[in-house]
Design a protein around this motif. Structure first.
Motif, PDB file in Angstrom:
ATOM      1  N   ASP A   1     -68.694 -52.601  17.631  1.00 48.70           N
ATOM      2  CA  ASP A   1     -69.642 -51.760  17.014  1.00 48.70           C
ATOM      3  C   ASP A   1     -70.380 -50.895  17.991  1.00 48.70           C
ATOM      4  N   PHE A   2     -70.765 -51.675  19.016  1.00 51.71           N
ATOM      5  CA  PHE A   2     -71.703 -50.962  20.096  1.00 51.71           C
ATOM      6  C   PHE A   2     -70.718 -49.973  20.775  1.00 51.71           C
ATOM      7  N   LEU A   3     -69.743 -50.435  21.185  1.00 52.11           N
ATOM      8  CA  LEU A   3     -68.895 -49.172  21.824  1.00 52.11           C
ATOM      9  C   LEU A   3     -68.447 -47.963  20.929  1.00 52.11           C
ATOM     10  N   PHE A   4     -68.226 -48.566  19.789  1.00 55.90           N
ATOM     11  CA  PHE A   4     -67.875 -47.469  18.802  1.00 55.90           C
ATOM     12  C   PHE A   4     -69.205 -46.387  19.001  1.00 55.90           C
ATOM     13  N   LEU A   5     -70.487 -46.906  18.757  1.00 58.87           N
ATOM     14  CA  LEU A   5     -71.600 -46.041  18.895  1.00 58.87           C
ATOM     15  C   LEU A   5     -71.659 -45.351  19.925  1.00 58.87           C
ATOM     16  N   VAL A   6     -71.409 -46.080  21.265  1.00 61.90           N
ATOM     17  CA  VAL A   6     -71.643 -45.252  22.461  1.00 61.90           C
ATOM     18  C   VAL A   6     -70.432 -44.086  22.391  1.00 61.90           C
TER      19      VAL A   6
ATOM     20  N   GLY B   1     -69.556 -42.441  19.597  1.00 61.13           N
ATOM     21  CA  GLY B   1     -69.865 -41.442  19.003  1.00 61.13           C
ATOM     22  C   GLY B   1     -70.972 -40.642  19.604  1.00 61.13           C
ATOM     23  N   LEU B   2     -71.809 -41.302  20.523  1.00 59.22           N
ATOM     24  CA  LEU B   2     -72.873 -40.548  20.913  1.00 59.22           C
ATOM     25  C   LEU B   2     -72.535 -39.711  22.098  1.00 59.22           C
ATOM     26  N   LEU B   3     -71.339 -40.095  22.797  1.00 56.04           N
ATOM     27  CA  LEU B   3     -70.913 -39.300  23.927  1.00 56.04           C
ATOM     28  C   LEU B   3     -70.111 -38.136  23.310  1.00 56.04           C
ATOM     29  N   GLY B   4     -69.285 -38.520  22.406  1.00 56.98           N
ATOM     30  CA  GLY B   4     -68.766 -37.187  21.552  1.00 56.98           C
ATOM     31  C   GLY B   4     -69.631 -36.073  21.063  1.00 56.98           C
ATOM     32  N   PHE B   5     -70.925 -36.658  20.347  1.00 52.79           N
ATOM     33  CA  PHE B   5     -71.862 -35.578  20.067  1.00 52.79           C
ATOM     34  C   PHE B   5     -72.274 -35.157  21.131  1.00 52.79           C
ATOM     35  N   TYR B   6     -72.574 -35.722  22.494  1.00 48.77           N
ATOM     36  CA  TYR B   6     -73.213 -35.044  23.399  1.00 48.77           C
ATOM     37  C   TYR B   6     -72.130 -33.932  23.870  1.00 48.77           C
TER      38      TYR B   6
END
Length: 103
Positions: free
Chosen positions: A47-52, A54-59
């Protein structure tokens, strides 16, 4: 690909990775007898890596650094790689705990 599709994909990825650990924590508190099987380290790392991811994709999306198709493809590849990485890590952790228990 429309911006709305990419934005929905990224928001769904980020919100789901925040929602599921909270849900697991609630279940963990409500059902104390099954604590060991619900809160796995592997799931929290995933879940932490999925969050990272997603945040990278949003950036990348908000900065217009890549085309929308490339962002979707990159996020899909990163999610698949993250899933395989956490499976390998889970096997490594289980072998490690078995070796520590045998000593």
């Amino acid at each position: 690909m429309p911006d709305v599709v990419v934005r929905i994909y990224l928001y769904a990825l980020i919100i789901s990775t925040i929602f599921f650990p909270v849900l697991w924590a609630i279940i963990w508190l409500v059902r104390p007898k099954r604590r060991h099987s619900l809160m796995r380290t592997k799931n929290l790392i995933r879940d932490f890596l999925f969050l990272v991811t997603g945040l990278l994709g949003f950036y990348l999306f908000s900065g217009r650094l890549l085309n929308n198709w490339l962002i979707m493809a990159l996020m899909s590849v990163m999610l698949i790689a993250t899933a395989y990485l956490t499976e390998a890590l889970g096997k490594l952790l289980s072998k490690r705990s078995q070796n520590n228990g045998a000593k």
